[in-house]
Scaffold this active site. Structure first.
Site, PDB file in Angstrom:
ATOM      1  N   ALA A 187      -0.505   2.288 -40.149  1.00 13.84           N
ATOM      2  CA  ALA A 187       0.766   3.028 -40.290  1.00 13.84           C
ATOM      3  C   ALA A 187       0.921   3.480 -41.666  1.00 13.84           C
ATOM      4  O   ALA A 187       0.706   2.741 -42.513  1.00 13.84           O
ATOM      5  CB  ALA A 187       1.801   2.076 -39.755  1.00 13.84           C
TER       6      ALA A 187
ATOM      7  N   ARG B 228      -2.063  11.656 -45.215  1.00 11.01           N
ATOM      8  CA  ARG B 228      -2.985  10.770 -46.267  1.00 11.01           C
ATOM      9  C   ARG B 228      -3.959   9.821 -45.378  1.00 11.01           C
ATOM     10  O   ARG B 228      -4.961   9.590 -45.728  1.00 11.01           O
ATOM     11  CB  ARG B 228      -1.926  10.171 -47.259  1.00 11.01           C
ATOM     12  CG  ARG B 228      -2.465   8.950 -47.938  1.00 11.01           C
ATOM     13  CD  ARG B 228      -1.694   8.237 -48.994  1.00 11.01           C
ATOM     14  NE  ARG B 228      -0.772   7.464 -48.486  1.00 11.01           N
ATOM     15  CZ  ARG B 228      -0.181   6.676 -49.397  1.00 11.01           C
ATOM     16  NH1 ARG B 228      -0.211   6.625 -50.592  1.00 11.01           N
ATOM     17  NH2 ARG B 228       0.665   5.605 -48.899  1.00 11.01           N
TER      18      ARG B 228
ATOM     19  N   LYS C  64       2.593  -9.873 -54.322  1.00  7.67           N
ATOM     20  CA  LYS C  64       2.997 -10.749 -55.388  1.00  7.67           C
ATOM     21  C   LYS C  64       4.406 -11.132 -55.431  1.00  7.67           C
ATOM     22  O   LYS C  64       4.992 -12.148 -55.413  1.00  7.67           O
ATOM     23  CB  LYS C  64       2.418 -10.603 -56.696  1.00  7.67           C
ATOM     24  CG  LYS C  64       2.770  -9.464 -57.334  1.00  7.67           C
ATOM     25  CD  LYS C  64       1.442  -8.808 -57.960  1.00  7.67           C
ATOM     26  CE  LYS C  64       0.828  -8.042 -56.825  1.00  7.67           C
ATOM     27  NZ  LYS C  64      -0.402  -6.979 -57.174  1.00  7.67           N
TER      28      LYS C  64
ATOM     29  N   GLY D 163      -3.497   6.959 -66.337  1.00  8.91           N
ATOM     30  CA  GLY D 163      -3.375   6.161 -64.930  1.00  8.91           C
ATOM     31  C   GLY D 163      -3.558   4.697 -64.619  1.00  8.91           C
ATOM     32  O   GLY D 163      -3.559   3.983 -63.884  1.00  8.91           O
TER      33      GLY D 163
ATOM     34  N   GLU E 216       1.966   2.602 -64.389  1.00  7.13           N
ATOM     35  CA  GLU E 216       2.664   3.278 -63.514  1.00  7.13           C
ATOM     36  C   GLU E 216       3.684   4.332 -64.354  1.00  7.13           C
ATOM     37  O   GLU E 216       3.823   3.998 -65.327  1.00  7.13           O
ATOM     38  CB  GLU E 216       3.292   2.457 -62.511  1.00  7.13           C
ATOM     39  CG  GLU E 216       2.761   1.298 -62.109  1.00  7.13           C
ATOM     40  CD  GLU E 216       2.241   2.029 -60.661  1.00  7.13           C
ATOM     41  OE1 GLU E 216       2.624   2.916 -60.030  1.00  7.13           O
ATOM     42  OE2 GLU E 216       1.248   1.224 -60.261  1.00  7.13           O
TER      43      GLU E 216
ATOM     44  N   LYS F 123       2.737 -13.554 -60.533  1.00  5.93           N
ATOM     45  CA  LYS F 123       1.323 -14.095 -60.291  1.00  5.93           C
ATOM     46  C   LYS F 123       1.409 -15.345 -60.706  1.00  5.93           C
ATOM     47  O   LYS F 123       0.820 -16.430 -60.096  1.00  5.93           O
ATOM     48  CB  LYS F 123       0.295 -13.008 -60.959  1.00  5.93           C
ATOM     49  CG  LYS F 123       0.205 -11.737 -60.237  1.00  5.93           C
ATOM     50  CD  LYS F 123      -0.571 -10.946 -61.010  1.00  5.93           C
ATOM     51  CE  LYS F 123      -0.638  -9.444 -60.623  1.00  5.93           C
ATOM     52  NZ  LYS F 123      -1.358  -8.730 -61.572  1.00  5.93           N
TER      53      LYS F 123
HETATM   54  N1  HSE Z   1       0.035  -3.416 -62.095  1.00  2.00           N
HETATM   55  C1  HSE Z   1      -0.988  -4.710 -62.151  1.00  2.00           C
HETATM   56  C2  HSE Z   1      -1.784  -4.586 -63.224  1.00  2.00           C
HETATM   57  C3  HSE Z   1      -1.868  -4.593 -60.931  1.00  2.00           C
HETATM   58  O1  HSE Z   1      -1.647  -3.840 -64.337  1.00  2.00           O
HETATM   59  O2  HSE Z   1      -2.669  -5.665 -63.621  1.00  2.00           O
HETATM   60  C4  HSE Z   1      -1.389  -4.988 -59.837  1.00  2.00           C
HETATM   61  O3  HSE Z   1      -0.770  -6.257 -59.735  1.00  2.00           O
END
Ligand code: HSE
Length: 445
Positions: A43, A49, A106, A188, A191, A206
């Protein structure tokens, strides 16, 4: 035996990787699992994509996740949407429909884990989440199963690749945070909205999960101390280096006599320690157990196939125990669920004032007689013992005529509340010219 039927919710980077890894290694995976693992539905709101990833008509593609949950043929739902919103609704609906769940989410587990694990226990289904912590590193498996003989003493890790990449670049190239963040976004690694990474929230999610598994306490993200790397100055990275340390963003959870420390913040780590040498976007976790001693887990904490490696490992675990009595499966948080709450009451998560660690302090002062003596007296009055002192000409002054210098002080371990008291007094001295920088220091031994 009939292959287990899997429905993927979301086929972005990790979903695509899961599809690819399962296809490529399907024979070996089936030999390990004792049956095939087949993604039969996918889904995604972006159906095009999904079509680009799903080769041939091996899987039905839909744009409504609830079609997967409603399908009685589906055994396992893999949630790869992320966040606490619709992902939470779908996970709870999947559990209510009797599906086993695999998730890389997480945030969802750190914040709503208690509710989700409870719902799963009531329905007798599994919720597996190896991919939620440190991507491809099997740290959940290690903590929950491999180290099950141990009384875990502490866990400390570099569990966010974005911030580790930024810190590595700041150190290597002598650049400031803002410059490196832009570069990380261009490459990249970071984000477009990097808030959760750079403010330490992702690492705290985490660490919260690892804390629960390590010590048999409920997931308690709301009690975690979270500090990111946005205020780190290049000068502190350089001074730390001169003192034999590197600065890393660590997730730390530690058992003490009075409770559990659960914290994420930048930390000085001895330059020779293995964690100090984890560079770029890599992750690493150190676990200290009473029987095994120190163990180290290193690898890629993100990316399509590393994270898929963890998702598929969870699918294999589920395939192996699909028909087992739920009481004979590995408990989701390592400890039998009934023991979690009572143990949690006995072992509270400590407020930061009660944690014990050593410190790096950088204090910008007027370069005049008696300043260092006054500061060391105030530290001594708070019972704080000094380990090393460095004085460096200030790299940049505030433009006034007063001669300025940076005092860099390393302390021995002390209670954070005592450090707060001492620093409040030192900050109030007329010769202290800027906000004091305080970075915690961990020897990790
Ligand atoms: N954005 C996280 C990191 C990866 O930079 O490690 C996914 O948790």
């Amino acid at each position: 035996m009939k292959p287990i039927q899997v429905g993927l919710l979301g086929i972005g980077t990790v979903g695509g990787g899961t599809f690819t890894v399962l296809q490529r290694n399907q024979e070996e995976i089936a030999r390990r699992a004792g049956r095939g693992i087949h993604i039969s539905m996918v889904a995604d709101l972006d159906v095009e994509r999904a079509r680009a990833v799903v080769v041939g008509d091996t899987a039905q593609i839909v744009n409504d996740a609830r079609q997967i949950i409603a399908n009685p043929e589906i055994d396992v739902v893999v949630e790869l949407i992320g966040g606490y919103g619709i992902a939470k609704e779908l996970v709870l609906e999947a559990i209510a429909a009797g599906k086993h769940v695999v998730t890389a989410n997480k945030a969802l587990l750190a914040v709503h884990g208690t509710e989700i694990f409870q719902a799963a226990a009531e329905k007798g289904v599994m919720v597996a989440y190896e991919a939620a912590v440190a991507g491809g590193i099997p740290i959940i498996k290690a903590l929950r199963e491999g180290l099950t003989a141990n009384r875990i003493e502490w866990v400390a890790g570099i569990i966010n690749g974005t911030t580790n990449f930024i810190l590595s670049e700041m150190r290597d190239k002598g650049l400031d945070f803002d410059v490196v963040l832009k570069e990380a976004q261009r490459l990249g690694y970071a984000e477009a909205d990097p808030t959760f990474d750079i403010e330490g929230v992702d690492a705290a999610h985490k660490a919260t999960i690892m804390s629960a598994i390590a010590f048999g306490i409920p997931v308690q993200f709301d009690k975690a101390y979270v500090q990111g790397i946005t205020k780190l100055a290049g000068a502190d990275i350089r001074y730390a280096e001169q003192l034999g340390y590197r600065i890393k963003l660590l997730g730390i959870t530690k058992r003490t006599d009075s409770g559990v420390e659960l914290r994420v913040h930048p930390c000085l780590v001895p330059a020779k320690h293995l964690l100090a040498n984890v560079e770029g976007a890599m992750n690493a976790v150190v676990v200290q157990g009473d029987a095994v001693g120190t163990t180290l887990y290193y690898g890629k904490g993100a990316g399509a196939e590393p994270t898929a490696s963890a998702v598929v490992a969870d699918l294999v675990d589920i395939a192996r125990t699909l028909d087992a009595d739920p009481a004979h499966r590995v408990p989701p948080l390592a400890f039998q669920t009934a023991s979690l709450n009572s143990a949690g009451q006995a072992l509270p998560v400590l407020p930061m004032a009660d944690i014990v660690t050593s410190y790096y302090l950088r204090i910008r002062v007027a370069d005049e007689a008696g300043v260092l003596a006054t500061i060391t007296r105030l530290l001594a009055e708070a019972g704080i013992s000094i380990d090393a002192v460095l004085q460096r000409q200030a790299e940049a002054s505030d433009g006034t005529d007063v001669a300025q210098t940076d005092l860099i002080i390393l302390t021995h371990a002390t209670r954070e509340g005592d450090m707060d008291t001492a620093l409040a007094k030192i900050q109030g001295l007329p010769s202290v010219l800027a906000e004091i920088t305080r970075i915690r220091k961990e020897e990790l031994n």
